[in-house]
Design an enzyme around this catalytic site. Structure first.
Site, short mmCIF file in Angstrom:
data_model
loop_
_atom_site.label_atom_id
_atom_site.label_comp_id
_atom_site.label_asym_id
_atom_site.label_seq_id
_atom_site.Cartn_x
_atom_site.Cartn_y
_atom_site.Cartn_z
N CYS A 1 0.79 -1.32 -0.03
CA CYS A 1 -0.01 -0.07 -0.10
C CYS A 1 0.92 1.23 0.12
O CYS A 1 0.41 2.22 -0.60
CB CYS A 1 -0.89 -0.04 1.36
SG CYS A 1 -0.40 -0.05 2.77
N SER B 1 25.39 -13.19 12.26
CA SER B 1 24.76 -14.12 11.03
C SER B 1 24.66 -13.20 10.11
O SER B 1 24.97 -13.44 8.75
CB SER B 1 23.11 -14.74 11.30
OG SER B 1 23.40 -15.73 12.18
N GLY C 1 29.25 -13.56 20.37
CA GLY C 1 28.55 -12.35 20.89
C GLY C 1 27.20 -12.88 21.37
O GLY C 1 26.67 -13.89 20.87
N SER D 1 23.43 -9.68 18.03
CA SER D 1 24.83 -8.73 17.81
C SER D 1 25.23 -8.40 16.36
O SER D 1 26.12 -7.68 16.27
CB SER D 1 25.81 -9.42 18.85
OG SER D 1 26.26 -10.79 18.44
N GLY D 2 24.74 -9.44 15.44
CA GLY D 2 24.88 -9.12 13.86
C GLY D 2 25.78 -10.06 13.40
O GLY D 2 26.32 -10.39 12.17
#
Length: 708
Positions: A6, A514, A507, A511-512
């Site tokens: 939309c 992957s 971590g 925490s990033g």
């Protein structure tokens, strides 16, 4: 095309107002639309990229008392109290707001101030083109005519279908004239012998007509299958080539529902072939025959045609609206069913069968209502057409009977005209009935187009196409990444990974970790910064070559239906031997499990290997990775389902693979102790890097993780 569109659909209307035309697919990509829809910030950023100035405000209904409001603008609303939505506001009157709803079943309406106030969140986005703005029309949608070349590929098949249909029509005409001769000649003159001979000849012709009918219908079925190969398999092939962002931002049901759309296109194409090449010809031939038979009665027949056209015109808009609603409702239902089947274990564990069933029940009822509304309208149109046809027959017989009484027409001629009229009206109705099929196909084609307009991730020509050029270190320089227009998931990542190194990234959850490794296989592109592999910019490396060199093994192992051997050799290197397979299974500690299975490597697994435990699936995916041509292996929590003894043994085996770079993402710090280096992430930033001993002695973040 679906309810998450939309925001970008509203933006497309604003752009169209200023002379530009962009596809929903392109705007979704620019606005970073996800399964939840498009944020207001996403609309602002996209419009800015397209050379617009945007003013975002929080207001109330007093806004509409201002005299210099720049219409149109976008308003953020909560529709029906539950659905976050966008309207394009076109203007206002004293007590009404004129809005354009991106929902194609609503379109432009006048809404009372009271209702608008109850829905509007107060957020409004105003747009004005900058001095650099130039109208652009990009991503032209392919019409149904784009499928014509596919039809010409089946030229011989189409010719045979038309030939069979023409022969059927000729035999039908001869049968009608036989009726005239029987009534006018054979019965009055007692020509019994001739009647018998002609009847036997006609029986033979009808035998051939039955054969031709079978041949026509069979060839039509073959044509449908040939079209399905080109259209449906073409769609599947395109789906496989789309980037990960496409799947991350769309529901599975939305993607799968397009297969039903493809079937509607196939049905319309097959019908169109018959109508254009055959029905039109038959109408012309039968029209000529009917004129010869009696011009007065034919003139009466022609008078009915404008009525048919009016009926089509009246039903055109409702069909389009109802079709769109039915398709959207079907895709929502598909998504829920697929989601619940995948999550059946969780549903049962939470004893929430009734809750999930109630949700599907309401969606199914909604789909049935919309499907019934379409069928009701279609049935009404067919009934009106049938009534018109019956009235026409009555009028023809009425006028014809008067002509018979005045000796202007014989009884046989009248009966023959009435019989031939069916062969004129039926193909004419087929042509007329194309309207609803072509409308369905048009809506379906628009939905397919929105997928086809998403570029293949392999369409870009990249210079590095040889994996020999990739053997070397991996470097990340000042890499930032965020999903959509949200906060950064990764911040200023600077990291060097030596060839042959064994590295663990640790971590807390979120925490990033992957996200970082997915950048290495180019699933996602950094917002800022560069990634190099052997000093080659990752964006210059062919993605097929990259993913054969760097193999990512995801958190959730996926095993496909088929034999264990087929799963192990999926994407394997060309020179794999039975000895290699056995060795990979030994390293992954799955060899003993396979030996205990009834057919060992030929044991057939069902969808996602449901007969296997989570740990067995993880070990099969580890063995599969070892059989790949990859020189860099990334294990994303790939041993999380294993006991510590098995995990320890597998880790020891992986550490011995000196010719491979291995990156582990792990919550268990026992894995980190074994690797050459450890990278510690916190809130998307590297906070520490070093060996296990160095980080323990440092007594920082890693030390706290280890002790907690």
């Amino acid at each position: 095309m679906d309810e998450s569109d939309c925001g970008v659909a509203a933006l497309a209307m604003i752009l169209k107002n200023y002379g530009s035309r962009y596809s929903i697919a392109r705007l979704r990509n620019l606005a970073k639309t996800d399964k939840e829809g498009t944020t207001a910030l996403g609309l602002v950023k996209t419009a800015q990229k397209l050379d617009f100035e945007i003013q975002a405000i929080q207001a109330d209904m007093s806004l509409f008392k201002e005299k210099d409001i720049p219409y149109p603008f976008i308003a953020h609303v909560v529709k029906n109290g539950t659905l976050e939505h966008y309207y394009v506001v076109l203007g206002c009157t004293r007590d009404q707001i004129i809005i354009a709803d991106p929902d194609p079943s609503v379109k432009v309406i006048k809404m009372s101030n009271k209702r608008f106030t109850s829905e509007w969140t107060g957020v409004a986005l105003f747009f004005a083109p900058t001095s650099q703005y130039r109208p652009k029309k990009v991503d032209k949608k392919e019409s149904l005519f784009s499928f014509v070349p596919i039809l010409f590929k089946q030229e011989r098949l189409v010719i045979n279908i038309i030939l069979a249909a023409i022969l059927i029509t000729i035999i039908s005409i001869l049968g009608s004239y036989f009726l005239q001769t029987v009534i006018d000649t054979y019965i009055p003159n007692n020509m019994n012998n001739t009647l018998g001979i002609i009847s036997l000849g006609l029986i033979v012709l009808y035998i051939f007509q039955s054969i031709f009918t079978y041949a026509r219908d069979f060839l039509l079925a073959v044509l449908g299958q040939r079209l399905a190969i080109d259209i449906i398999l073409g769609y599947i092939k395109h789906i496989f080539e789309l980037p990960m962002e496409f799947f991350a931002t769309r529901k599975t049901g939305e993607i799968v529902s397009r297969f039903n759309d493809a079937n509607k296109i196939i049905d319309a194409l097959a019908s169109t072939i018959i109508s254009i090449f055959l029905d039109v010809g038959i109408v012309i031939i039968m029209g000529t025959v009917l004129v010869i038979q009696n011009s007065t009665l034919f003139f009466i027949t022609l008078i009915s045609l404008p009525v048919y056209v009016i009926i089509i015109w009246i039903f055109a808009k409702p069909f389009e609206k109802l079709n769109q609603k039915e398709m959207e409702s079907g895709s929502v239902l598909n998504s829920s069913i697929i989601e619940d089947i995948h999550g059946i274990e969780t549903i049962k564990a939470l004893t929430s069968e009734n809750q999930r069933y109630a949700k599907i029940d309401s969606e199914f009822v909604d789909y049935l209502k919309k499907s019934l509304n379409y069928l009701k309208t279609d049935t009404l149109q067919q009934a009106i057409k049938l009534f018109l046809q019956l009235i026409l027959s009555v009028i023809v017989l009425w006028v014809g009977a008067i002509m018979v009484t005045k000796n202007q027409l014989s009884v046989g001629q009248l009966m023959t005209y009435n019989a031939l009229l069916t062969y004129f009206i039926n193909p004419l109705q087929n042509i007329i009935n194309l309207q609803s099929k072509l409308q369905s196909a048009k809506v379906a084609n628009n939905r397919l187009n929105e997928v086809y307009l998403v570029d293949s991730e392999f369409s870009e020509n990249r210079t590095i196409s040889n994996d020999a050029q990739l053997s070397g270190d991996i470097k990340l320089e000042n890499v930032d990444y965020s999903y959509g227009y949200g906060d950064n998931v990764l911040n200023k990542i600077n990291l060097s990974i030596r060839a042959g190194e064994k590295l663990t990234i640790v971590g807390m959850s979120g925490s990033g970790k992957s996200t970082l490794v997915k950048l290495l296989v180019d699933f996602f592109k950094p917002n800022v910064g560069k990634i190099y592999i052997n000093e080659n910019d990752l964006q210059t490396v062919d993605k097929h070559v990259l993913r054969q060199f760097v193999n990512y093994i995801p958190q959730s192992p996926y095993v496909f239906s088929g034999t264990i051997l087929e799963n192990l050799t999926l994407g394997n290197r060309k020179d794999v031997t039975n000895k290699d397979i056995v060795e990979a299974c030994r390293i992954a500690m799955i060899d003993k499990d396979i030996e205990r299975m009834p057919l060992q490597f030929e044991t057939v697994l069902d969808e996602n290997g449901n007969t296997l435990s989570g740990g067995q699936k993880q070990r099969i995916t580890i063995a599969r990775a070892l059989l790949s041509p990859a020189k860099v292996l990334i294990f994303d929590e790939s041993t999380s389902g294993l006991d510590s003894i098995t995990e320890n043994r597998i880790m020891n085996e992986l550490m011995k693979l000196r010719n491979l770079t291995v990156i582990f993402i792990a919550h268990r710090l026992s894995i980190a102790k074994k690797t050459d280096d450890i990278v510690v992430l916190d809130k998307g930033s590297i906070v520490e890097k070093g060996t296990h001993i160095e980080l323990v002695n440092k007594k920082g973040y890693y030390y706290n993780l280890l002790n907690n």
